[in-house]
Design a protein around this motif. Structure first.
Motif, PDB file in Angstrom:
ATOM      1  N   SER A 326       0.845  -1.186   0.000  1.00 14.23           N
ATOM      2  CA  SER A 326       0.000   0.000   0.000  1.00 14.23           C
ATOM      3  C   SER A 326       0.883   1.238   0.000  1.00 14.23           C
ATOM      4  CB  SER A 326      -0.906  -0.001   1.232  1.00 14.23           C
ATOM      5  OG  SER A 326      -1.656   1.176   1.337  1.00 14.23           O
ATOM      6  N   PRO A 327       0.647   2.196  -0.918  1.00 11.91           N
ATOM      7  CA  PRO A 327      -0.337   2.162  -2.002  1.00 11.91           C
ATOM      8  C   PRO A 327      -0.084   0.991  -2.959  1.00 11.91           C
ATOM      9  CG  PRO A 327       0.480   4.388  -1.691  1.00 11.91           C
ATOM     10  CD  PRO A 327       1.360   3.489  -0.869  1.00 11.91           C
ATOM     11  N   ILE A 328      -1.138   0.444  -3.482  1.00  4.02           N
ATOM     12  CA  ILE A 328      -1.083  -0.764  -4.298  1.00  4.02           C
ATOM     13  C   ILE A 328      -0.411  -0.505  -5.642  1.00  4.02           C
ATOM     14  CG2 ILE A 328      -3.325  -0.420  -5.422  1.00  4.02           C
ATOM     15  CD1 ILE A 328      -3.854  -3.442  -4.996  1.00  4.02           C
ATOM     16  N   GLY A 329       0.346  -1.492  -6.140  1.00  5.88           N
ATOM     17  CA  GLY A 329       0.919  -1.430  -7.488  1.00  5.88           C
ATOM     18  C   GLY A 329       2.314  -0.855  -7.551  1.00  5.88           C
ATOM     19  N   LEU A 330       2.926  -0.947  -8.732  1.00  2.56           N
ATOM     20  CA  LEU A 330       4.236  -0.366  -9.000  1.00  2.56           C
ATOM     21  C   LEU A 330       4.079   1.038  -9.567  1.00  2.56           C
ATOM     22  CD1 LEU A 330       6.184  -3.345 -10.650  1.00  2.56           C
ATOM     23  CD2 LEU A 330       6.039  -2.699  -8.225  1.00  2.56           C
ATOM     24  N   ASP A 331       5.121   1.835  -9.415  1.00  6.58           N
ATOM     25  CA  ASP A 331       5.094   3.220  -9.902  1.00  6.58           C
ATOM     26  C   ASP A 331       5.306   3.245 -11.412  1.00  6.58           C
ATOM     27  OD1 ASP A 331       5.221   5.912 -10.346  1.00  6.58           O
ATOM     28  OD2 ASP A 331       7.172   6.192  -9.374  1.00  6.58           O
ATOM     29  N   LEU A 332       4.192   3.230 -12.154  1.00  4.65           N
ATOM     30  CA  LEU A 332       4.242   3.341 -13.616  1.00  4.65           C
ATOM     31  C   LEU A 332       3.741   4.705 -14.087  1.00  4.65           C
ATOM     32  CD1 LEU A 332       2.754  -0.143 -14.673  1.00  4.65           C
ATOM     33  CD2 LEU A 332       5.124   0.444 -14.129  1.00  4.65           C
ATOM     34  N   GLY A 333       3.400   5.560 -13.141  1.00  4.06           N
ATOM     35  CA  GLY A 333       2.771   6.825 -13.520  1.00  4.06           C
ATOM     36  C   GLY A 333       1.350   6.626 -13.997  1.00  4.06           C
ATOM     37  N   THR A 340      -3.750   1.577 -14.144  1.00  2.14           N
ATOM     38  CA  THR A 340      -3.652   1.207 -12.735  1.00  2.14           C
ATOM     39  C   THR A 340      -3.715  -0.304 -12.575  1.00  2.14           C
ATOM     40  OG1 THR A 340      -4.694   3.293 -12.082  1.00  2.14           O
ATOM     41  CG2 THR A 340      -4.684   1.512 -10.450  1.00  2.14           C
ATOM     42  N   ALA A 341      -4.603  -0.949 -13.319  1.00  2.00           N
ATOM     43  CA  ALA A 341      -4.694  -2.411 -13.275  1.00  2.00           C
ATOM     44  C   ALA A 341      -3.372  -3.043 -13.699  1.00  2.00           C
ATOM     45  CB  ALA A 341      -5.830  -2.894 -14.170  1.00  2.00           C
ATOM     46  N   LEU A 342      -2.733  -2.458 -14.716  1.00  2.00           N
ATOM     47  CA  LEU A 342      -1.444  -2.962 -15.175  1.00  2.00           C
ATOM     48  C   LEU A 342      -0.390  -2.833 -14.080  1.00  2.00           C
ATOM     49  CD1 LEU A 342       0.333  -4.066 -17.459  1.00  2.00           C
ATOM     50  CD2 LEU A 342       0.693  -1.700 -18.199  1.00  2.00           C
ATOM     51  N   SER A 343      -0.396  -1.714 -13.350  1.00  2.00           N
ATOM     52  CA  SER A 343       0.601  -1.519 -12.290  1.00  2.00           C
ATOM     53  C   SER A 343       0.390  -2.503 -11.153  1.00  2.00           C
ATOM     54  CB  SER A 343       0.552  -0.079 -11.770  1.00  2.00           C
ATOM     55  OG  SER A 343      -0.547   0.131 -10.897  1.00  2.00           O
ATOM     56  N   ILE A 344      -0.883  -2.818 -10.842  1.00  2.00           N
ATOM     57  CA  ILE A 344      -1.174  -3.800  -9.801  1.00  2.00           C
ATOM     58  C   ILE A 344      -0.724  -5.187 -10.248  1.00  2.00           C
ATOM     59  CG2 ILE A 344      -3.015  -4.940  -8.497  1.00  2.00           C
ATOM     60  CD1 ILE A 344      -4.603  -2.277  -8.749  1.00  2.00           C
ATOM     61  N   ALA A 345      -1.057  -5.547 -11.477  1.00  2.00           N
ATOM     62  CA  ALA A 345      -0.668  -6.853 -12.010  1.00  2.00           C
ATOM     63  C   ALA A 345       0.851  -6.984 -12.052  1.00  2.00           C
ATOM     64  CB  ALA A 345      -1.260  -7.057 -13.394  1.00  2.00           C
ATOM     65  N   ALA A 346       1.544  -5.909 -12.408  1.00  2.00           N
ATOM     66  CA  ALA A 346       3.008  -5.948 -12.470  1.00  2.00           C
ATOM     67  C   ALA A 346       3.599  -6.238 -11.095  1.00  2.00           C
ATOM     68  CB  ALA A 346       3.543  -4.625 -13.016  1.00  2.00           C
ATOM     69  N   GLU A 347       3.014  -5.647 -10.059  1.00  2.00           N
ATOM     70  CA  GLU A 347       3.514  -5.902  -8.705  1.00  2.00           C
ATOM     71  C   GLU A 347       3.258  -7.347  -8.291  1.00  2.00           C
ATOM     72  OE1 GLU A 347       3.720  -3.334  -4.746  1.00  2.00           O
ATOM     73  OE2 GLU A 347       1.646  -3.902  -5.206  1.00  2.00           O
ATOM     74  N   ILE A 348       2.084  -7.871  -8.642  1.00  2.00           N
ATOM     75  CA  ILE A 348       1.762  -9.262  -8.320  1.00  2.00           C
ATOM     76  C   ILE A 348       2.743 -10.217  -8.997  1.00  2.00           C
ATOM     77  CG2 ILE A 348       0.045 -11.079  -8.660  1.00  2.00           C
ATOM     78  CD1 ILE A 348      -2.107  -8.878  -8.320  1.00  2.00           C
ATOM     79  N   VAL A 349       3.025  -9.977 -10.282  1.00  2.00           N
ATOM     80  CA  VAL A 349       3.967 -10.833 -11.010  1.00  2.00           C
ATOM     81  C   VAL A 349       5.368 -10.718 -10.410  1.00  2.00           C
ATOM     82  CG1 VAL A 349       5.098 -11.220 -13.230  1.00  2.00           C
ATOM     83  CG2 VAL A 349       2.637 -10.791 -13.148  1.00  2.00           C
ATOM     84  N   ALA A 350       5.790  -9.490 -10.086  1.00  2.00           N
ATOM     85  CA  ALA A 350       7.125  -9.289  -9.512  1.00  2.00           C
ATOM     86  C   ALA A 350       7.286 -10.036  -8.195  1.00  2.00           C
ATOM     87  CB  ALA A 350       7.377  -7.794  -9.302  1.00  2.00           C
ATOM     88  N   MET A 351       6.246 -10.007  -7.359  1.00  2.00           N
ATOM     89  CA  MET A 351       6.330 -10.724  -6.085  1.00  2.00           C
ATOM     90  C   MET A 351       6.320 -12.224  -6.312  1.00  2.00           C
ATOM     91  SD  MET A 351       4.038  -8.561  -3.364  1.00  2.00           S
ATOM     92  CE  MET A 351       4.614  -9.648  -2.061  1.00  2.00           C
ATOM     93  N   GLY A 357      11.119  -4.947 -10.278  1.00  2.00           N
ATOM     94  CA  GLY A 357      10.299  -3.844 -10.761  1.00  2.00           C
ATOM     95  C   GLY A 357      11.097  -2.713 -11.363  1.00  2.00           C
ATOM     96  N   VAL A 358      12.430  -2.836 -11.411  1.00  2.00           N
ATOM     97  CA  VAL A 358      13.257  -1.770 -11.987  1.00  2.00           C
ATOM     98  C   VAL A 358      13.406  -2.008 -13.487  1.00  2.00           C
ATOM     99  CG1 VAL A 358      14.525  -1.512  -9.833  1.00  2.00           C
ATOM    100  CG2 VAL A 358      15.448  -2.983 -11.616  1.00  2.00           C
ATOM    101  N   PRO A 359      13.705  -0.965 -14.279  1.00  2.00           N
ATOM    102  CA  PRO A 359      13.902  -1.157 -15.724  1.00  2.00           C
ATOM    103  C   PRO A 359      15.048  -2.121 -15.999  1.00  2.00           C
ATOM    104  CG  PRO A 359      13.636   1.169 -15.220  1.00  2.00           C
ATOM    105  CD  PRO A 359      13.780   0.467 -13.898  1.00  2.00           C
ATOM    106  N   LEU A 360      14.890  -2.957 -17.028  1.00  2.00           N
ATOM    107  CA  LEU A 360      15.942  -3.895 -17.398  1.00  2.00           C
ATOM    108  C   LEU A 360      17.113  -3.190 -18.073  1.00  2.00           C
ATOM    109  CD1 LEU A 360      13.781  -6.871 -18.725  1.00  2.00           C
ATOM    110  CD2 LEU A 360      15.060  -6.770 -16.584  1.00  2.00           C
ATOM    111  N   THR A 361      16.836  -2.052 -18.712  1.00  2.00           N
ATOM    112  CA  THR A 361      17.907  -1.286 -19.340  1.00  2.00           C
ATOM    113  C   THR A 361      18.910  -0.851 -18.284  1.00  2.00           C
ATOM    114  OG1 THR A 361      16.399  -0.457 -21.032  1.00  2.00           O
ATOM    115  CG2 THR A 361      18.456   0.764 -20.700  1.00  2.00           C
ATOM    116  N   GLY A 362      20.165  -1.231 -18.463  1.00  2.00           N
ATOM    117  CA  GLY A 362      21.209  -0.864 -17.518  1.00  2.00           C
ATOM    118  C   GLY A 362      21.278  -1.740 -16.289  1.00  2.00           C
TER     119      GLY A 362
END
Length: 380
Positions: A326-333, A340-351, A357-362
């Protein structure tokens, strides 16, 4: 293999001959994990994937060969400078593939039909197959059910069959696909057999609390990810099937009361979008004490601070509070319900997958997390 159970079940019922290529082990940055499968029928039709495209052509040829000679084949595909863009894995990993022919008159057909039916209908079951050992045992399989009963045989060795069934049942209880090391007589032996145990399990549950527009978007994403999705809200005017046509179930009840009486397990994810203390606090007090995979709650940082204080007053422990996202989800802006649903789903997959949850670039982190190889020591 069970990820393509629906198509394989159809081929089995139609009496088709086919060959199944299954990932049985991986190393390094392999794109697909154990259990990923590709199948080819006698007409050359292809379903599934074992590598995301890197070695599909070579695996297809192995399946065609297995259909011709009726033999089980094992092959390792890996990376090298010379063949990286030929049939090797350009991602730098290795995958071990077992290709098994399945003929209409084959002895293994009955076991396969049973496990495919279980997967097709969502019944829990485990399929244990020999992936390393004597050539005459490769591909031999037993189907194990939750009560410990089994059908099939790993070559006629009853003690081995019983031991394999016991270990497969343990993995079914734990909800993990993996490998088991056994000897032919059923005792632990590093030089013995390796079994790949694949699971047929009902879809994991996603329960979305709060019948709002954000919930409608999250339902769609949840279904896309393979969850059985329930929407729960105490307000009957909002909690209707017409507003959430893609939900598997819509429940009108107080959220905490529904959570108390419904079934959850270690794969369940709970998304609290009610955004109202009279719903949130009783619900989260219950949710944070359950052994579920994910608990997330919508709201601003200020809302979270107030919610955190109220939960402490209700006696929720510090340890349980650390489980709350909480707040729910990843920071995707994110702004829209879909974002918002995508950011929540991304956090669920990451866990679920151990992502950052960080960019793969670099980033120096591996793209594909190595899956822990579950090795169970079997005793006689």
């Amino acid at each position: 293999m069970l990820e393509i159970a629906e198509d394989l079940h159809r081929w089995t019922e139609e009496g088709q001959d086919f060959a199944v290529a299954t990932v049985v082990a991986t190393g390094g940055s392999a794109p697909r994990g154990p259990g990923a499968a590709l199948a080819v029928d006698s007409e050359g039709t292809v379903i599934g994937s074992v590598s995301g495209g890197c070695v599909e052509g070579a695996v297809y040829e192995l399946c065609v060969q297995a259909l011709k000679d009726g033999e089980t084949h094992c092959e390792r595909f890996g990376y090298s400078d010379e063949d990286a863009f030929a049939v090797g894995l350009t991602c730098g990993g290795t995958i071990d593939i077992m290709v098994t022919p399945v003929r209409a008159d084959g002895q293994e057909r009955a076991v396969l039909r049973s496990v495919l039916w279980a997967a097709f209908t969502g019944e829990p079951a485990a399929l244990a197959r020999v992936t390393r050992g004597p050539a005459d045992l490769l591909g031999k399989a037993v189907l194990v059910r939750p009560d410990g009963s089994y059908e099939g045989s790993l070559g006629g060795h009853q003690e081995l069959d019983r031991t394999a069934a016991t270990q497969a049942r343990a993995m079914l209880d734990g909800g993990r696909t993996g490998t088991v090391e056994l000897s032919e007589d059923g005792s632990h032996c590093p030089g013995g057999l390796t079994l790949l145990v694949e699971l047929s399990l009902p879809a994991p549950r996603m329960i979305v609390f709060g019948a709002i527009d954000f919930a409608a978007a999250l339902v769609r994403v949840g279904k896309f990810l393979g969850y059985h999705v329930t929407v729960c809200d105490a307000r009957p005017v909002f909690a209707t099937q017409a507003r959430f046509p893609e939900a598997d179930k819509v429940v009108v009840d107080w959220p905490h009361r529904y959570l108390q009486r419904t079934a959850t397990d270690a794969r369940t994810v709970l998304c609290v979008l009610t955004h109202d203390a009279k719903f949130d606090i009783p619900l989260l007090t219950e949710a944070l004490r359950l052994p579920v995979a994910y608990v997330g709650a919508m709201g601003s940082h200020r809302t979270h601070e107030d919610r955190d204080r109220r939960l402490r007053e209700e006696g929720v422990s510090e340890r349980d509070l650390t489980r709350l996202r909480s707040p729910i989800g990843l920071d995707l802006g994110a702004r829209t319900p879909e974002e918002t649903a995508l950011s929540i789903a991304a956090e669920i997959v990451a866990m679920r997958r151990g992502g950052t949850g960080v960019p793969l670039t670099g980033s120096s982190m591996p793209i594909h997390r190595s899956m822990d190889r579950l090795v169970l020591a079997a005793t006689a």
